[in-house]
Design an enzyme around this catalytic site. Structure first.
Site, PDB file in Angstrom:
ATOM      1  CB  THR A   1      -0.914   0.022   1.248  1.00 26.89           C
ATOM      2  OG1 THR A   1      -1.554  -1.248   1.386  1.00 26.89           O
ATOM      3  CG2 THR A   1      -1.967   1.096   1.147  1.00 26.89           C
TER       4      THR A   1
ATOM      5  CB  SER B   1       4.028   4.375   8.140  1.00 28.14           C
ATOM      6  OG  SER B   1       3.002   5.263   8.490  1.00 28.14           O
ATOM      7  CG  HIS B   2       0.980   2.330  10.870  1.00 30.80           C
ATOM      8  ND1 HIS B   2       1.080   2.593   9.522  1.00 30.80           N
ATOM      9  CD2 HIS B   2       0.429   1.121  10.976  1.00 30.80           C
ATOM     10  CE1 HIS B   2       0.597   1.580   8.850  1.00 30.80           C
ATOM     11  NE2 HIS B   2       0.191   0.665   9.697  1.00 30.80           N
TER      12      HIS B   2
ATOM     13  CE  LYS C   1       6.063   7.262   1.409  1.00 34.40           C
ATOM     14  NZ  LYS C   1       4.678   7.714   1.364  1.00 34.40           N
TER      15      LYS C   1
ATOM     16  CG  ASP D   1       2.128   8.100  11.152  1.00 37.29           C
ATOM     17  OD1 ASP D   1       2.356   9.308  10.986  1.00 37.29           O
ATOM     18  OD2 ASP D   1       2.136   7.277  10.210  1.00 37.29           O
TER      19      ASP D   1
ATOM     20  CG  ASP E   1       5.304   8.164   7.886  1.00 38.20           C
ATOM     21  OD1 ASP E   1       4.402   7.918   8.719  1.00 38.20           O
ATOM     22  OD2 ASP E   1       5.129   8.043   6.664  1.00 38.20           O
TER      23      ASP E   1
ATOM     24  NE  ARG F   1      -1.280   5.525   9.325  1.00 38.26           N
ATOM     25  CZ  ARG F   1      -1.817   4.316   9.387  1.00 38.26           C
ATOM     26  NH1 ARG F   1      -2.495   3.967  10.470  1.00 38.26           N
ATOM     27  NH2 ARG F   1      -1.667   3.464   8.398  1.00 38.26           N
TER      28      ARG F   1
ATOM     29  CB  THR G   1      -6.932   1.285   0.915  1.00 38.83           C
ATOM     30  OG1 THR G   1      -8.267   1.110   1.395  1.00 38.83           O
ATOM     31  CG2 THR G   1      -5.992   1.491   2.084  1.00 38.83           C
TER      32      THR G   1
ATOM     33  CD  GLU H   1      -5.815   6.275   2.888  1.00 38.09           C
ATOM     34  OE1 GLU H   1      -6.116   5.190   2.365  1.00 38.09           O
ATOM     35  OE2 GLU H   1      -4.658   6.583   3.211  1.00 38.09           O
TER      36      GLU H   1
ATOM     37  CB  SER I   1      -5.966   4.253   8.025  1.00 39.77           C
ATOM     38  OG  SER I   1      -5.645   4.972   6.836  1.00 39.77           O
TER      39      SER I   1
ATOM     40  CE  LYS J   1      -1.420   8.142   5.987  1.00 41.08           C
ATOM     41  NZ  LYS J   1      -0.936   7.202   4.959  1.00 41.08           N
TER      42      LYS J   1
ATOM     43  NE  ARG K   1      -5.471  -2.289   7.425  1.00 39.75           N
ATOM     44  CZ  ARG K   1      -4.567  -2.397   8.407  1.00 39.75           C
ATOM     45  NH1 ARG K   1      -4.952  -2.769   9.617  1.00 39.75           N
ATOM     46  NH2 ARG K   1      -3.287  -2.178   8.179  1.00 39.75           N
TER      47      ARG K   1
END
Ligand code: VG1
Ligand code: CO
Length: 543
Positions: free
Chosen positions: A18, A113-114, A126, A277, A279, A282, A344, A363, A365, A376, A496
């Site tokens: 993702t 990330s998280h 990435k 979060d 990075d 979020r 997503t 999102e 999330s 984001k 999920r």
């Protein structure tokens, strides 16, 4: 300095999910593993010759080593310049901003990330394209194809370079420019929001807690909230980034940000609480005694965005990922602007933002953002909330109650079942997919199935298509559940389950969320059989 060319066998598992390639850190420590993927990024995007990139990460374990390797590889591949955050640090939104501001050829962001960090936890990498956004599927597919092949990678043989002092140095024929990771980002925020009004609100006694979760937003939040906006010292907690995030999950939700939640629900709660979060892309928003679900947060932000100077001319459109609740759609309808529904992952918003068709995206999330960058942005959401609180003078709970009274309330929850046996999870999803045609008309838990499908997306800008993006079962009263497999995990499979029910009647908008969703939860179990088939009687995380 010599350029060394090493043979690489290629790695069959370097398929980005993702949001980039995420693996256990020890997998990234396999000799040549990081190098193979980096070379694949450079080769699959036309080579590094003469190019300029942005580079930085969230500071997790291995960030420092990986940055040095990538710099030496960029130099060996002929890049002209790499702009890197001091200490190798950049939040994801700050990296996106730098890629755009400096009109570079893209950037490499190091983060999972998280996901937790540490030698036994997760690492990730990435590539973002020149628009500042995550590479679209066509690019990640090309990177994966190159990463699988036997080939070579090139690296300069030299010592580590100093990334702690600002300014320019050279590495082979390449310029390394070390920049302050916060300054450009903070300046951008000042152009979007009414800092004077927010500063006046803090000066008048408004209180806030921001939990940086020992992740990358600590320095950003301290500079902006306590420095520029005058929030009381100590507003930012857990503000020192640590390579293992202090042993926690840097995931801003009620489960992992429990300290903040406890304070916000307690007797001496500040007026406003937020967390971000690993990075920094979020956010979780909490008022005094009042948790705001991410889907509601997106809707409230869209409803009131025009109070902020950066959005005063109105929104072109609102976009949300398919599993996110329809609350934002109702705001878009009231504003007379289009609402988009995407798969997503933030990469699917890129074209809509570039084309000027959507201004705000979100999102479920805990991700919200706008056209100011192509990721984001956690602090952006916090600042827009602060701007709205300052402009309306209303507390969070009042804003939410007013929103529900006007638009109706969408009860919403996500149930995560983690580290499920992969074969079992695949079979469960496969069986549900096969059963979809027979579901419409069926009575389940007192509700009738209206439609059932596997979400497929055609990008309205470039016509690209993405299939199998989540199974959705919608009932006659508009309630629905969505089931999909996570694309960011590193262990087994994560299922999920997204649950949603609309309640227009203000007299029935104060129910406990799980109780309000009980019929949908029962229907999902009867149709998908997660508990029956996996033996998991309760989700691991409920948001
Ligand atoms: C999750 C979220 C998704 C988000 C992605 C990256 O993906 O559900 O909405 O875009 O993480 O967020 P998945 O495939 O595990 O459901 V982050 O903050 O990791 O960059
Ligand atoms: Co993130």
């Amino acid at each position: 300095m010599q350029i060394a060319t090493h043979r690489s066998p290629g790695f069959p598992d370097q398929k980005p999910g993702t949001s980039g390639l995420r693996k256990k850190t020890r997998v990234f420590l396999t000799p040549g593993y990081l190098e193979n993927f980096v070379q694949a990024i450079l080769d699959a995007t036309g080579g590094a010759g003469g190019r300029t990139y942005v580079l930085g990460g969230d500071g997790r374990y291995f960030n420092d080593r990986a940055v040095q390797v990538i710099l030496r590889m960029a130099a060996a591949n002929g890049a002209a310049r790499v702009i890197v955050g001091r200490g190798g640090i950049l939040s994801t939104p700050a990296a996106s901003n730098l890629i755009r501001q400096r009109a570079t050829d893209g950037g490499i962001i190091l983060s999972a990330s998280h996901n937790p960090g540490g030698i036994d936890e997760d690492f990730g990498i990435k590539f973002n394209t020149p628009n500042g956004g995550p590479a679209p599927e066509s690019v990640t597919e090309a990177i994966f194809a190159r990463a699988r092949e036997t080939g070579e990678f090139r690296i300069l043989e030299t010592q580590d370079i100093d990334l702690d002092s600002l300014g320019e140095t050279t590495l082979g024929g390449m310029t390394v420019e070390v920049v302050d990771p916060v300054a450009g980002y903070a300046a951008l925020m000042e152009t979007l929001f009414d800092f004077a009004a927010i500063r006046a609100m803090f000066a008048a006694g408004f209180t806030m807690r921001f939990d940086a979760m020992h992740a990358v937003t600590g320095p950003y939040a301290t500079d902006i909230l306590e420095g520029r906006l005058g929030a009381a010292p100590g507003t930012v907690i857990n503000g020192t980034p640590l390579p293992d995030f202090g042993g926690g999950h840097p995931d801003p939700n009620p489960t992992w940000a429990a300290t903040l939640m406890d304070e916000m629900m307690g007797p001496d709660a500040p007026d406003f609480g937020a967390a971000s979060d690993g990075d920094g892309d979020r956010n979780m928003i909490v008022g005094r005694g009042c948790y705001v679900s991410p889907s509601d947060s997106l809707a409230v932000l869209a409803e009131h965005a025009a109070v902020a100077p950066g959005y005063a001319r109105g929104l072109a459109g609102v976009a949300r990922s398919m599993p996110t609740s329809a609350a934002a759609d109702r705001v878009a309808q009231a504003l007379g602007i289009p609402a988009f529904e995407t798969p997503t992952g933030w990469k699917f918003f890129g074209n809509l933002l570039d084309a000027g068709r959507a201004t705000i995206c979100g999102e479920e999330s805990f991700g919200t953002g706008s056209d100011h960058v192509r990721e984001k942005d956690g602090l952006w959401a916090v600042l827009l909330w602060l701007n709205i609180l300052a402009a309306t003078g209303k507390p969070v709970a009042q804003l939410l109650a007013d929103h529900w009274a006007r638009f109706g309330r969408t009860y919403y929850s996500r149930h995560d079942f983690e580290a499920v046996d992969k074969a079992l999870a695949d079979a469960l999803v496969g069986d549900l997919r096969a059963a979809l045609p027979g579901l419409p008309g069926r009575e389940v838990a007192g509700m009738t199935v209206a439609t059932a499908d596997d979400f497929a997306y055609t990008d309205p800008v470039d016509g690209s298509t993405s299939a199998q993006q989540g199974i959705r079962v919608v009932f006659a009263d508009g309630s629905r559940f969505v089931l999909r497999l996570s694309g960011t995990g590193t262990e087994g499979a994560t299922l999920r389950l997204y649950l949603e029910r609309y309640e227009p009647d203000p007299a029935r908008q104060a129910q406990e969320v799980q109780a309000a969703l009980a019929p949908v939860i029962a229907a999902a179990e009867e149709i998908a059989g997660i508990a029956a088939r996996t033996g998991r009687t309760a989700p691991d995380v409920v948001t």
